[in-house]
Design a protein around this motif. Structure first.
Motif, PDB file in Angstrom:
ATOM      1  N   ALA A   1      16.704  55.836  69.896  1.00  0.00           N
ATOM      2  CA  ALA A   1      16.109  54.538  69.587  1.00  0.00           C
ATOM      3  C   ALA A   1      16.335  54.176  68.130  1.00  0.00           C
ATOM      4  O   ALA A   1      16.559  53.001  67.793  1.00  0.00           O
ATOM      5  CB  ALA A   1      14.614  54.564  69.904  1.00  0.00           C
ATOM      6  N   GLN A   2      16.275  55.154  67.247  1.00  0.00           N
ATOM      7  CA  GLN A   2      16.539  54.889  65.834  1.00  0.00           C
ATOM      8  C   GLN A   2      17.964  54.378  65.637  1.00  0.00           C
ATOM      9  O   GLN A   2      18.196  53.429  64.867  1.00  0.00           O
ATOM     10  CB  GLN A   2      16.314  56.163  65.023  1.00  0.00           C
ATOM     11  CG  GLN A   2      14.879  56.658  65.016  1.00  0.00           C
ATOM     12  CD  GLN A   2      14.739  58.015  64.359  1.00  0.00           C
ATOM     13  OE1 GLN A   2      15.446  58.326  63.391  1.00  0.00           O
ATOM     14  NE2 GLN A   2      13.837  58.844  64.873  1.00  0.00           N
ATOM     15  N   THR A   3      18.909  54.977  66.339  1.00  0.00           N
ATOM     16  CA  THR A   3      20.303  54.542  66.235  1.00  0.00           C
ATOM     17  C   THR A   3      20.459  53.107  66.716  1.00  0.00           C
ATOM     18  O   THR A   3      21.154  52.291  66.077  1.00  0.00           O
ATOM     19  CB  THR A   3      21.207  55.475  67.060  1.00  0.00           C
ATOM     20  OG1 THR A   3      21.103  56.805  66.547  1.00  0.00           O
ATOM     21  CG2 THR A   3      22.659  55.029  66.997  1.00  0.00           C
ATOM     22  N   LEU A   4      19.821  52.763  67.827  1.00  0.00           N
ATOM     23  CA  LEU A   4      19.907  51.394  68.354  1.00  0.00           C
ATOM     24  C   LEU A   4      19.289  50.396  67.387  1.00  0.00           C
ATOM     25  O   LEU A   4      19.834  49.304  67.178  1.00  0.00           O
ATOM     26  CB  LEU A   4      19.205  51.317  69.710  1.00  0.00           C
ATOM     27  CG  LEU A   4      19.918  51.980  70.895  1.00  0.00           C
ATOM     28  CD1 LEU A   4      19.004  52.025  72.107  1.00  0.00           C
ATOM     29  CD2 LEU A   4      21.197  51.234  71.229  1.00  0.00           C
ATOM     30  N   ALA A   5      18.162  50.732  66.784  1.00  0.00           N
ATOM     31  CA  ALA A   5      17.507  49.820  65.857  1.00  0.00           C
ATOM     32  C   ALA A   5      18.376  49.575  64.628  1.00  0.00           C
ATOM     33  O   ALA A   5      18.520  48.424  64.171  1.00  0.00           O
ATOM     34  CB  ALA A   5      16.147  50.382  65.448  1.00  0.00           C
ATOM     35  N   ARG A   6      18.959  50.633  64.100  1.00  0.00           N
ATOM     36  CA  ARG A   6      19.827  50.462  62.927  1.00  0.00           C
ATOM     37  C   ARG A   6      21.061  49.652  63.277  1.00  0.00           C
ATOM     38  O   ARG A   6      21.515  48.804  62.502  1.00  0.00           O
ATOM     39  CB  ARG A   6      20.218  51.838  62.382  1.00  0.00           C
ATOM     40  CG  ARG A   6      19.067  52.632  61.763  1.00  0.00           C
ATOM     41  CD  ARG A   6      19.570  53.850  61.022  1.00  0.00           C
ATOM     42  NE  ARG A   6      18.469  54.622  60.439  1.00  0.00           N
ATOM     43  CZ  ARG A   6      17.951  55.705  60.991  1.00  0.00           C
ATOM     44  NH1 ARG A   6      18.428  56.160  62.153  1.00  0.00           N
ATOM     45  NH2 ARG A   6      16.957  56.344  60.408  1.00  0.00           N
ATOM     46  N   ARG A   7      21.614  49.918  64.447  1.00  0.00           N
ATOM     47  CA  ARG A   7      22.808  49.186  64.867  1.00  0.00           C
ATOM     48  C   ARG A   7      22.521  47.697  65.030  1.00  0.00           C
ATOM     49  O   ARG A   7      23.384  46.849  64.779  1.00  0.00           O
ATOM     50  CB  ARG A   7      23.329  49.773  66.178  1.00  0.00           C
ATOM     51  CG  ARG A   7      24.695  49.280  66.615  1.00  0.00           C
ATOM     52  CD  ARG A   7      25.102  49.966  67.911  1.00  0.00           C
ATOM     53  NE  ARG A   7      25.173  51.415  67.742  1.00  0.00           N
ATOM     54  CZ  ARG A   7      25.163  52.281  68.738  1.00  0.00           C
ATOM     55  NH1 ARG A   7      25.007  51.850  69.990  1.00  0.00           N
ATOM     56  NH2 ARG A   7      25.265  53.576  68.495  1.00  0.00           N
ATOM     57  N   ALA A   8      21.300  47.372  65.440  1.00  0.00           N
ATOM     58  CA  ALA A   8      20.926  45.965  65.625  1.00  0.00           C
ATOM     59  C   ALA A   8      20.572  45.285  64.306  1.00  0.00           C
ATOM     60  O   ALA A   8      20.359  44.071  64.279  1.00  0.00           O
ATOM     61  CB  ALA A   8      19.758  45.859  66.599  1.00  0.00           C
TER      62      ALA A   8
END
Length: 276
Positions: free
Chosen positions: A160-167
């Protein structure tokens, strides 16, 4: 003695054959050793990521983000062994399994690939993508809409952290899922990211309908149990335990229990300050 010999001589051939077969079978059974009991451990040592270790709080208990701890305890109960959790970095998985520092490792894809050599990846039956919990009137429909928004994510949910940063979101890390979700309820966070399977159970609760807006699930990952192939008896015992605990009804019950616990914890955190 002669009378016994005459009786044997007069006995039918089929009866003599049956007696001989019975004697032979009894002798054979006498040579068969009892099957060894299934592998058991005084403690079941389970490696997990440091961020997935049981939460320790000086004030109150919180439910963990993922199912690693819950599943490990269920496996330990089935195997008759108390689970002991060992924090490991992904690069340490292979060495810990090979040297016996741990009996198994519970981790999600793709990190499970760090220890595939000499191990067998047992499928636990749990697989989920990451989704969001937001206000129902929140006009966010795509992951790209999170750009510049404040998103709460627990430290244990690295996907989830990766998705948030990517967004392009402003990431706010918390220890427990309840701490992320309560900030959605209070408006401190625009969204909280968790497993879709867990959020679906949470959104069935009446008090969460107002905060049940979500995003399409992304980055699905499977929870795997890595066990060394060099210890076949232990591997077989783990295979049987995982098969028993990995059925769909068991996972539905775990997701429902997770939702109930986290909902209560978030409610308690929200009303707690008002009680002083």
């Amino acid at each position: 003695m002669q009378a016994i010999r005459r009786s044997v001589q007069r006995a039918p051939v089929w009866l003599l054959a049956l007696v001989c077969a019975a004697v032979t079978t009894a002798a054979a059974w006498a040579l068969v050793l009892p099957e060894p009991p299934p592998a058991r451990w005084p403690q079941l040592r389970i490696g997990v990521l440091a961020s997935a270790m049981p939460l320790q709080s000086s004030t109150r208990a919180y439910t963990e983000e993922g199912h690693e701890i819950v599943l490990a305890r269920a496996l330990g109960e089935r195997l008759g062994a108390a689970p002991q959790f060992v924090p490991l970095a992904p690069e340490a998985f292979a060495g810990a399994l090979a040297t016996g520092q741990v009996d198994a490792v519970l981790v999600r894809e793709p990190l499970a690939g760090a220890a595939r050599a000499g191990t067998e990846a047992l499928r636990t039956g749990y697989r989920s993508g990451t989704a969001a919990a937001m206000r129902a009137d929140q006009p966010l429909r795509r992951w790209e809409d999170l750009r510049g928004k404040t998103v709460c994510v627990s430290r244990a949910h690295q996907g989830a952290q990766t998705l948030a940063r990517r967004a392009g979101a402003r990431l706010q890390l918390v220890d427990a899922p309840a701490q992320a979700l309560v900030q959605v309820r209070t408006g401190a966070c625009d969204a909280a990211l968790h497993d879709e399977a867990q959020l679906q159970a949470l959104f069935l609760r009446r008090e969460w309908r107002k905060f049940s807006a979500t995003l399409p699930a992304a980055a699905p990952a499977e929870l795997l149990l890595l066990a060394p192939t060099a210890r076949p008896q232990a591997l077989q015992a783990l295979q049987q335990a995982v098969a028993a605990e990995g059925r769909a009804p068991a996972w539905q019950e775990r997701n429902t229990r997770w939702a109930a616990n986290v909902a209560y914890e978030a409610y308690f955190d929200q009303i707690g300050p008002d009680c002083h």
